[in-house]
Design a protein around this motif. Structure first.
Motif, PDB file in Angstrom:
ATOM      1  N   VAL A 198      -4.458   4.181  -5.686  1.00 52.71           N
ATOM      2  CA  VAL A 198      -2.847   4.609  -5.905  1.00 52.71           C
ATOM      3  C   VAL A 198      -2.143   5.016  -4.595  1.00 52.71           C
ATOM      4  N   ILE A 199      -2.970   5.792  -3.834  1.00 49.47           N
ATOM      5  CA  ILE A 199      -2.290   6.552  -2.518  1.00 49.47           C
ATOM      6  C   ILE A 199      -2.119   5.383  -1.259  1.00 49.47           C
ATOM      7  N   LEU A 200      -3.121   4.464  -1.457  1.00 51.04           N
ATOM      8  CA  LEU A 200      -3.095   3.420  -0.328  1.00 51.04           C
ATOM      9  C   LEU A 200      -1.858   2.381  -0.935  1.00 51.04           C
ATOM     10  N   GLY A 201      -1.829   2.237  -2.170  1.00 51.82           N
ATOM     11  CA  GLY A 201      -0.698   1.425  -2.802  1.00 51.82           C
ATOM     12  C   GLY A 201       0.502   1.797  -2.683  1.00 51.82           C
ATOM     13  N   SER A 202       0.682   3.239  -3.008  1.00 49.57           N
ATOM     14  CA  SER A 202       1.883   3.866  -2.668  1.00 49.57           C
ATOM     15  C   SER A 202       2.530   3.737  -1.210  1.00 49.57           C
ATOM     16  N   TYR A 203       1.484   3.669  -0.336  1.00 51.23           N
ATOM     17  CA  TYR A 203       1.827   3.610   1.146  1.00 51.23           C
ATOM     18  C   TYR A 203       2.404   2.015   1.252  1.00 51.23           C
ATOM     19  N   LEU A 204       1.797   0.975   0.895  1.00 47.15           N
ATOM     20  CA  LEU A 204       2.265  -0.186   1.022  1.00 47.15           C
ATOM     21  C   LEU A 204       3.546  -0.419   0.205  1.00 47.15           C
ATOM     22  N   THR A 205       3.787   0.121  -0.990  1.00 44.16           N
ATOM     23  CA  THR A 205       4.951   0.117  -1.517  1.00 44.16           C
ATOM     24  C   THR A 205       6.137   0.803  -0.825  1.00 44.16           C
ATOM     25  N   PHE A 206       5.676   1.977  -0.113  1.00 42.55           N
ATOM     26  CA  PHE A 206       6.778   2.331   0.697  1.00 42.55           C
ATOM     27  C   PHE A 206       7.136   1.587   2.243  1.00 42.55           C
ATOM     28  N   LEU A 207       6.068   0.802   2.515  1.00 43.33           N
ATOM     29  CA  LEU A 207       6.253  -0.039   3.466  1.00 43.33           C
ATOM     30  C   LEU A 207       7.277  -1.078   3.028  1.00 43.33           C
ATOM     31  N   LYS A 208       7.061  -1.638   1.960  1.00 46.48           N
ATOM     32  CA  LYS A 208       7.710  -3.215   1.709  1.00 46.48           C
ATOM     33  C   LYS A 208       9.063  -2.527   1.296  1.00 46.48           C
ATOM     34  N   PHE A 209       9.574  -1.626   0.321  1.00 48.55           N
ATOM     35  CA  PHE A 209      10.564  -1.284  -0.042  1.00 48.55           C
ATOM     36  C   PHE A 209      11.577  -0.285   0.758  1.00 48.55           C
ATOM     37  N   GLY A 210      10.787   0.853   1.253  1.00 50.98           N
ATOM     38  CA  GLY A 210      11.235   1.691   2.138  1.00 50.98           C
ATOM     39  C   GLY A 210      11.674   1.266   3.472  1.00 50.98           C
ATOM     40  N   LEU A 211      10.851   0.478   4.197  1.00 53.19           N
ATOM     41  CA  LEU A 211      10.938   0.066   5.377  1.00 53.19           C
ATOM     42  C   LEU A 211      11.173  -1.613   5.538  1.00 53.19           C
ATOM     43  N   ASN A 212      10.984  -2.225   4.422  1.00 49.46           N
ATOM     44  CA  ASN A 212      11.329  -3.362   4.533  1.00 49.46           C
ATOM     45  C   ASN A 212      10.339  -4.443   5.131  1.00 49.46           C
ATOM     46  N   LYS A 213       9.076  -3.836   5.317  1.00 51.60           N
ATOM     47  CA  LYS A 213       8.254  -4.691   5.949  1.00 51.60           C
ATOM     48  C   LYS A 213       7.452  -5.667   5.021  1.00 51.60           C
ATOM     49  N   SER A 214       7.013  -6.857   5.657  1.00 55.56           N
ATOM     50  CA  SER A 214       6.067  -7.845   4.816  1.00 55.56           C
ATOM     51  C   SER A 214       4.650  -7.057   4.657  1.00 55.56           C
ATOM     52  N   ILE A 215       4.069  -7.143   3.506  1.00 59.28           N
ATOM     53  CA  ILE A 215       2.734  -6.518   3.414  1.00 59.28           C
ATOM     54  C   ILE A 215       1.858  -7.474   2.872  1.00 59.28           C
ATOM     55  N   GLY A 216       2.541  -8.807   2.505  1.00 57.83           N
ATOM     56  CA  GLY A 216       1.625  -9.883   1.847  1.00 57.83           C
ATOM     57  C   GLY A 216       0.158 -10.514   2.556  1.00 57.83           C
ATOM     58  N   ASP A 217       0.169 -10.383   3.898  1.00 55.27           N
ATOM     59  CA  ASP A 217      -0.833 -10.768   4.655  1.00 55.27           C
ATOM     60  C   ASP A 217      -1.703  -9.517   5.171  1.00 55.27           C
ATOM     61  N   ARG A 218      -1.747  -8.344   4.593  1.00 56.60           N
ATOM     62  CA  ARG A 218      -2.341  -7.103   4.984  1.00 56.60           C
ATOM     63  C   ARG A 218      -3.717  -7.110   4.184  1.00 56.60           C
ATOM     64  N   PRO A 219      -4.734  -7.056   5.052  1.00 59.01           N
ATOM     65  CA  PRO A 219      -6.214  -6.742   4.052  1.00 59.01           C
ATOM     66  C   PRO A 219      -6.118  -5.448   3.304  1.00 59.01           C
ATOM     67  N   LEU A 220      -5.406  -4.531   3.615  1.00 55.86           N
ATOM     68  CA  LEU A 220      -5.161  -3.298   2.829  1.00 55.86           C
ATOM     69  C   LEU A 220      -4.714  -3.527   1.531  1.00 55.86           C
ATOM     70  N   LEU A 221      -3.798  -4.698   1.146  1.00 56.55           N
ATOM     71  CA  LEU A 221      -3.616  -5.112   0.059  1.00 56.55           C
ATOM     72  C   LEU A 221      -4.639  -5.493  -0.906  1.00 56.55           C
ATOM     73  N   ILE A 222      -5.578  -6.067  -0.268  1.00 52.95           N
ATOM     74  CA  ILE A 222      -6.603  -6.568  -1.074  1.00 52.95           C
ATOM     75  C   ILE A 222      -7.488  -5.638  -1.504  1.00 52.95           C
ATOM     76  N   LEU A 223      -7.691  -4.527  -0.494  1.00 44.66           N
ATOM     77  CA  LEU A 223      -8.438  -3.158  -0.641  1.00 44.66           C
ATOM     78  C   LEU A 223      -8.056  -2.582  -2.009  1.00 44.66           C
ATOM     79  N   VAL A 224      -6.482  -2.514  -2.054  1.00 40.30           N
ATOM     80  CA  VAL A 224      -5.731  -1.555  -3.105  1.00 40.30           C
ATOM     81  C   VAL A 224      -6.213  -2.310  -4.295  1.00 40.30           C
ATOM     82  N   VAL A 225      -6.037  -3.670  -4.317  1.00 39.58           N
ATOM     83  CA  VAL A 225      -6.248  -4.184  -5.463  1.00 39.58           C
ATOM     84  C   VAL A 225      -7.663  -4.128  -6.006  1.00 39.58           C
ATOM     85  N   ILE A 226      -8.613  -4.291  -5.029  1.00 43.92           N
ATOM     86  CA  ILE A 226      -9.871  -4.396  -5.451  1.00 43.92           C
ATOM     87  C   ILE A 226     -10.452  -2.677  -5.876  1.00 43.92           C
TER      88      ILE A 226
END
Ligand code: UDP
Ligand code: MG
Length: 333
Positions: A264-292
């Motif tokens: 949840v913590i890492l996911g929130s960080y990614l969500t913030f990147l995506k919607f707060g800072l408008n960055k693309s997160i689709g290719d980040r390994p961190l996203l896979i980690l969050v899902v796992i």
């Protein structure tokens, strides 16, 4: 005879006028040892004036032991023969004996005369000090080959580490138990050597004393190296039981929870990147980690819940309370 003195010393152990001892011995093809064994035990019992029964379990012998045992049971006082349908193994045979034992104290020993019935009074003295289980330690073990001694040394160390009950010798069959403790324990597999560990899980007080050990005079050992592996498997079971039996949710659930929180913590960080800072997160390994992390977390958590349900059924189906009372003291009549 010194006997009555011995008996008064054991006043913590025996209620008056009741069967004091059940001696339980599993027997598989021990035709030559059997008569000696029975005679020796009877002799020691009589010397000490114990009120006892001797329970011999014939574990599907094929060498005529069965017939001999049946005959002896008809001629000998205090002897009960239990004949099993086939060869089940030492642990089931012992278990059959325990379930039929009516004594206040139960003693187990091997039928091959390697254990010495002469040690029984010593075990009882130790029990009388307030222990629930006293285990024999074959300090001078008379099994010659290295293939027996080395695996046994290793197994003893490992069992001690895993179970938290430190004994020198788990494999010694010569043990004494208070019957109420034994009634709480179920035996499977090669579990008889883990009785001290099971007893410990049940809250029993355990001690060990050195006992004599003799070389096998008659017949052969029923075991080889393969026993080591079966013992190891049983050790895993015990470890699992000790850790998870009462609260699986504590083990699985907490790992699950940690995993979910991280996710949840890492996911929130990614969500913030995506919607707060408008960055693309689709290719980040961190996203896979969050899902796992999230998926594993939910899985572990559900596993804990399932374990919890299973354990409840286990305890309830056996009518097992989750505690054991040692004593109740009151003046209420
Ligand atoms: N035993 C048994 N069923 C079996 C194997 C052994 O009842 O399938 C008995 C055997 O007769 C003996 C005891 O268990 O009284 C211990 O067996 P053994 O002496 O062969 O083991 P060891 O002393 O070599 O470890
Ligand atoms: Mg033996």
């Amino acid at each position: 005879m010194l006997t009555s003195e011995n008996q008064t010393n054991l006043s913590n152990l025996f209620k008056p006028d009741q069967l004091q001892l059940s001696i339980v011995t599993p027997i598989y093809n021990e035709i030559e040892s059997l008569p000696h064994l029975i005679a020796k035990i009877n002799q020691i019992m009589e010397e000490n004036n114990y009120i006892y029964e001797l329970i011999c379990i014939d574990d599907g012998s094929t060498d005529g032991t069965t017939e001999l045992l049946k005959k002896l049971a008809l001629e000998t006082d205090n002897l009960k023969a239990i004949i099993l349908r086939r060869n089940y193994g030492q642990t089931p045979a012992m278990s059959a004996g325990f379930q039929n034992a009516k004594g206040q104290i139960i003693i187990s020993l091997d039928a091959d005369l390697q254990n010495d019935p002469q040690d029984i009074p010593l075990l009882l003295e130790k029990l009388n000090e307030g222990y629930d289980l006293v285990s024999g330690w074959r300090k001078n073990r008379q099994d010659n080959t290295l293939t027996r001694l080395i695996p046994s040394k290793l197994a003893n160390l490992l069992i001690g580490e895993v179970t938290g009950v430190k004994l020198h010798d788990y494999g010694c069959s010569l043990k004494a138990y208070r019957s109420e403790l034994l009634a709480d324990m179920n035996l499977y597999g090669e579990l008889h050597r883990f009785l001290p560990a099971l007893a410990f899980i049940e809250g029993g007080k355990i001690a060990e004393i050195p006992v004599s050990h003799h070389p096998r005079k008659f017949g052969q050992s029923k075991y080889g190296l393969s026993r080591t592996f079966r013992v190891l498997m049983d050790l895993l079971t015990i470890w699992f039981m000790k850790k998870f039996l009462t609260r699986p949710m504590h083990v699985f659930g907490s790992f699950g929870l940690i995993s979910i929180i991280l996710g949840v913590i890492l996911g929130s960080y990614l969500t913030f990147l995506k919607f707060g800072l408008n960055k693309s997160i689709g290719d980040r390994p961190l996203l896979i980690l969050v899902v796992i992390l999230l998926i594993t977390g939910v899985q572990l958590f559900s596993f804990g819940l399932l374990g919890e349900l299973l354990m409840r059924t286990y305890h309830e189906s056996q009518g097992r309370p989750i505690y054991r009372v040692r004593d109740i003291i009151t003046r209420i009549k």
